[in-house]
Design a protein around this motif. Structure first.
Motif, PDB file in Angstrom:
ATOM      1  N   TYR A  82       0.847  -1.200   0.000  1.00 22.65           N
ATOM      2  CA  TYR A  82       0.000   0.000   0.000  1.00 22.65           C
ATOM      3  C   TYR A  82       0.880   1.247   0.000  1.00 22.65           C
ATOM      4  CZ  TYR A  82       0.995   0.123   5.054  1.00 22.65           C
ATOM      5  OH  TYR A  82       1.626   0.145   6.281  1.00 22.65           O
ATOM      6  N   ALA A  83       0.269   2.329  -0.461  1.00 27.31           N
ATOM      7  CA  ALA A  83       0.874   3.655  -0.361  1.00 27.31           C
ATOM      8  C   ALA A  83       0.092   4.440   0.686  1.00 27.31           C
ATOM      9  CB  ALA A  83       0.827   4.372  -1.707  1.00 27.31           C
ATOM     10  N   LEU A  84       0.770   5.367   1.342  1.00 32.39           N
ATOM     11  CA  LEU A  84       0.156   6.184   2.382  1.00 32.39           C
ATOM     12  C   LEU A  84       0.066   7.622   1.880  1.00 32.39           C
ATOM     13  CD1 LEU A  84      -0.823   5.781   5.326  1.00 32.39           C
ATOM     14  CD2 LEU A  84       1.484   6.368   6.085  1.00 32.39           C
ATOM     15  N   VAL A  85      -1.060   8.285   2.167  1.00 34.57           N
ATOM     16  CA  VAL A  85      -1.266   9.676   1.752  1.00 34.57           C
ATOM     17  C   VAL A  85      -1.602  10.509   2.978  1.00 34.57           C
ATOM     18  CG1 VAL A  85      -2.660  11.269   0.364  1.00 34.57           C
ATOM     19  CG2 VAL A  85      -2.054   9.013  -0.552  1.00 34.57           C
ATOM     20  N   ASN A  86      -0.968  11.672   3.108  1.00 34.08           N
ATOM     21  CA  ASN A  86      -1.239  12.580   4.224  1.00 34.08           C
ATOM     22  C   ASN A  86      -1.211  14.015   3.696  1.00 34.08           C
ATOM     23  OD1 ASN A  86      -1.722  13.455   6.828  1.00 34.08           O
ATOM     24  ND2 ASN A  86       0.425  13.391   7.430  1.00 34.08           N
ATOM     25  N   ILE A  87      -2.379  14.571   3.428  1.00 31.61           N
ATOM     26  CA  ILE A  87      -2.511  15.916   2.860  1.00 31.61           C
ATOM     27  C   ILE A  87      -3.337  16.772   3.808  1.00 31.61           C
ATOM     28  CG2 ILE A  87      -3.444  17.271   0.936  1.00 31.61           C
ATOM     29  CD1 ILE A  87      -1.054  15.604   0.109  1.00 31.61           C
ATOM     30  N   HIS A  88      -2.836  17.958   4.162  1.00 29.92           N
ATOM     31  CA  HIS A  88      -3.585  18.762   5.131  1.00 29.92           C
ATOM     32  C   HIS A  88      -3.345  20.267   5.054  1.00 29.92           C
ATOM     33  CE1 HIS A  88       0.363  18.325   7.015  1.00 29.92           C
ATOM     34  NE2 HIS A  88       0.093  19.435   7.676  1.00 29.92           N
ATOM     35  N   ARG A  89      -2.412  20.742   4.260  1.00 27.65           N
ATOM     36  CA  ARG A  89      -2.040  22.152   4.308  1.00 27.65           C
ATOM     37  C   ARG A  89      -3.138  23.021   3.692  1.00 27.65           C
ATOM     38  NH1 ARG A  89       3.242  22.559   5.777  1.00 27.65           N
ATOM     39  NH2 ARG A  89       3.253  24.751   5.296  1.00 27.65           N
ATOM     40  N   PHE A  90      -3.497  24.098   4.399  1.00 23.86           N
ATOM     41  CA  PHE A  90      -4.532  25.010   3.913  1.00 23.86           C
ATOM     42  C   PHE A  90      -4.167  25.592   2.546  1.00 23.86           C
ATOM     43  CE2 PHE A  90      -5.810  25.441   8.506  1.00 23.86           C
ATOM     44  CZ  PHE A  90      -7.103  24.990   8.347  1.00 23.86           C
ATOM     45  N   GLU A  91      -2.865  25.827   2.325  1.00 18.06           N
ATOM     46  CA  GLU A  91      -2.441  26.419   1.052  1.00 18.06           C
ATOM     47  C   GLU A  91      -2.756  25.500  -0.126  1.00 18.06           C
ATOM     48  OE1 GLU A  91       2.267  25.474   0.811  1.00 18.06           O
ATOM     49  OE2 GLU A  91       1.554  26.268   2.705  1.00 18.06           O
ATOM     50  N   ASN A  92      -2.814  24.191   0.117  1.00 19.22           N
ATOM     51  CA  ASN A  92      -3.188  23.236  -0.925  1.00 19.22           C
ATOM     52  C   ASN A  92      -4.692  23.022  -0.997  1.00 19.22           C
ATOM     53  OD1 ASN A  92      -0.587  22.763  -1.845  1.00 19.22           O
ATOM     54  ND2 ASN A  92      -0.244  21.030  -0.478  1.00 19.22           N
ATOM     55  N   LEU A  93      -5.318  22.926   0.165  1.00 21.05           N
ATOM     56  CA  LEU A  93      -6.759  22.692   0.192  1.00 21.05           C
ATOM     57  C   LEU A  93      -7.540  23.876  -0.381  1.00 21.05           C
ATOM     58  CD1 LEU A  93      -7.134  21.076   3.744  1.00 21.05           C
ATOM     59  CD2 LEU A  93      -6.819  19.934   1.550  1.00 21.05           C
ATOM     60  N   PRO A  97      10.535   6.277   0.527  1.00 17.29           N
ATOM     61  CA  PRO A  97      10.237   7.161  -0.604  1.00 17.29           C
ATOM     62  C   PRO A  97       9.068   8.095  -0.289  1.00 17.29           C
ATOM     63  CG  PRO A  97      10.572   4.918  -1.371  1.00 17.29           C
ATOM     64  CD  PRO A  97      10.533   4.849   0.125  1.00 17.29           C
ATOM     65  N   CYS A  98       9.244   9.378  -0.584  1.00 13.36           N
ATOM     66  CA  CYS A  98       8.228  10.378  -0.241  1.00 13.36           C
ATOM     67  C   CYS A  98       8.048  11.352  -1.394  1.00 13.36           C
ATOM     68  CB  CYS A  98       8.634  11.128   1.022  1.00 13.36           C
ATOM     69  SG  CYS A  98       7.460  12.404   1.528  1.00 13.36           S
ATOM     70  N   LEU A  99       6.826  11.469  -1.881  1.00 16.32           N
ATOM     71  CA  LEU A  99       6.471  12.421  -2.927  1.00 16.32           C
ATOM     72  C   LEU A  99       5.887  13.651  -2.245  1.00 16.32           C
ATOM     73  CD1 LEU A  99       6.226  12.789  -6.061  1.00 16.32           C
ATOM     74  CD2 LEU A  99       3.845  12.032  -5.807  1.00 16.32           C
ATOM     75  N   ILE A 100       6.608  14.783  -2.314  1.00 16.12           N
ATOM     76  CA  ILE A 100       6.203  15.992  -1.596  1.00 16.12           C
ATOM     77  C   ILE A 100       5.412  16.894  -2.530  1.00 16.12           C
ATOM     78  CG2 ILE A 100       6.977  17.938  -0.209  1.00 16.12           C
ATOM     79  CD1 ILE A 100       9.629  16.416   0.196  1.00 16.12           C
ATOM     80  N   LEU A 101       4.132  17.063  -2.260  1.00 15.09           N
ATOM     81  CA  LEU A 101       3.275  17.917  -3.088  1.00 15.09           C
ATOM     82  C   LEU A 101       3.224  19.308  -2.482  1.00 15.09           C
ATOM     83  CD1 LEU A 101       0.407  15.409  -3.952  1.00 15.09           C
ATOM     84  CD2 LEU A 101       2.376  16.065  -5.343  1.00 15.09           C
TER      85      LEU A 101
END
Length: 362
Positions: free
Chosen positions: A207-218, A305-309
């Motif tokens: 599996y891959a893990l996703v953690n997205i939370h920054r207001f600037e992205n949302l 491995p980390c993909l930084i968005l």
């Protein structure tokens, strides 16, 4: 040390679970050394903060609150409302939430609104401020917002600047900060990752893990669209566990099209979880997709491995090995998703403890 410890108190002013995780090793070691310790909650993220506090098994008798809170802040407007309430906490009320001894320190961490509030209230009340993770800098004052403003302002208020590396040290010297600058030779998160073993030991599938939370992205339609597309494409190849912070949950609850795109048999949406559970998932994931600076550091320690968005990051950890800063460049995203294992690296050996450096310097 034992005789001196009785006269010293360290008051950790924190408001978010992320702050608590990073400052946890300092709290634990301060207790072990016999210092007076008080953990002061600002109320910025009450529910997640308490969940994390209990997950770390910290003594609840050490905990106090400087103000009441309605719960976690899921929107920028509620965060702003809380911030202005916190700014007007009186010096007397703030002082009453502290453990005051002959030598009393107020310890803040990082770059959150609670970091700034704690520093302003400590300065107003006349206590020396210890800023842990000091000296990180972005080229832009407004990106990330408001974190970059927070950390620069706190640098003008702090008495002790705990810089994680020489780059941060030089940033502080260029800013001509007042007070003592200490290079801690790493971030206290390294100690936290080492101290917390993690749960979910039995991995049954990839599996891959996703953690997205920054207001600037949302709050950016273009970046949010890229994030959704990236997660959906990852799910074409493997199971995806998407961890949602309160603000991410709020976003999806009010964006039917986004929720529909993530309603996929290979995507599992989970609410934010305690650090031990998240680290357990991260250690066994194939890779992480994230917009968080702490996640970047965690992956650099684990060689994950980390993909930084993000458009930019003020952290240097992992950028030359396992972490890829995309700046939302589609070619970079495509390249990572085509072969995430290419970015795997050896785990970092914890040869020194930043926590020990901090406490020894005080």
């Amino acid at each position: 040390m034992a005789a001196d410890a009785k006269n010293i108190s360290l008051n950790f002013v924190t408001g978010t679970a992320a702050e608590l995780i990073k400052i946890y090793p300092v709290i634990a070691m301060a207790v072990a050394r016999g210092y007076g310790v008080r953990v002061v909650s600002t109320g910025q993220s009450r529910e997640n903060f308490l969940m994390q506090y209990r997950d770390l098994r910290l003594d609840e008798s050490l905990l106090s609150a400087m103000m009441t809170s309605e719960g976690d802040l899921g929107q920028a407007s509620s965060a702003l409302k809380w911030f202005f309430r916190a700014l007007f906490v009186s010096p007397g009320k703030f002082r009453s939430s502290l453990l005051v001894r002959e030598k009393t320190f107020v310890v803040v961490h990082g770059d959150t609104l609670s970091t700034l509030v704690g520093s302003l209230l400590a300065r107003r009340a006349g206590f020396p401020i210890v800023h842990v993770e000091a000296g990180l800098r972005s080229p832009s004052l407004l990106n990330p917002f408001p974190e970059e403003i927070n950390r620069r302002w706190v640098s003008k208020l702090a008495t002790y600047h705990m810089a994680p590396d020489t780059t941060a040290e030089m940033n502080l010297k260029r800013a001509r900060v007042k007070g003592k600058v200490v290079v801690t030779r790493g971030n206290t998160l390294l100690d936290a990752v080492t101290m917390v073993d993690g749960v979910n030991a039995n991995r049954t599938s990839a599996y891959a893990l996703v953690n997205i939370h920054r207001f600037e992205n949302l709050n950016s339609s273009s970046r949010w669209s890229v994030i959704l597309d990236t997660v959906a494409r990852a799910a074409e190849k493997t199971k995806v566990i998407f961890v949602m912070h309160p603000q991410t949950r709020h976003k999806l609850d009010n964006d039917a099209a986004a929720l529909a795109k993530l309603t996929h048999p290979n995507i599992e949406l989970r609410d934010r979880m305690p650090f031990s559970e998240f680290i357990g998932l991260l250690k066994r994931a194939d890779y992480l997709i994230s917009d968080g600076g702490s996640n970047q550091e965690e992956c650099s320690y684990l060689g994950k491995p980390c993909l930084i968005l993000r458009e930019r990051t003020e952290r240097t950890e992992g950028l030359d090995t396992c972490c890829l800063l995309t700046r939302f460049d589609q070619k970079l995203i495509d390249g990572f998703l085509a072969n995430p294992s290419k970015y795997a690296a050896p785990a970092l050996a914890n040869s020194e403890s930043p926590t020990q450096v901090i406490l020894n310097s005080l």
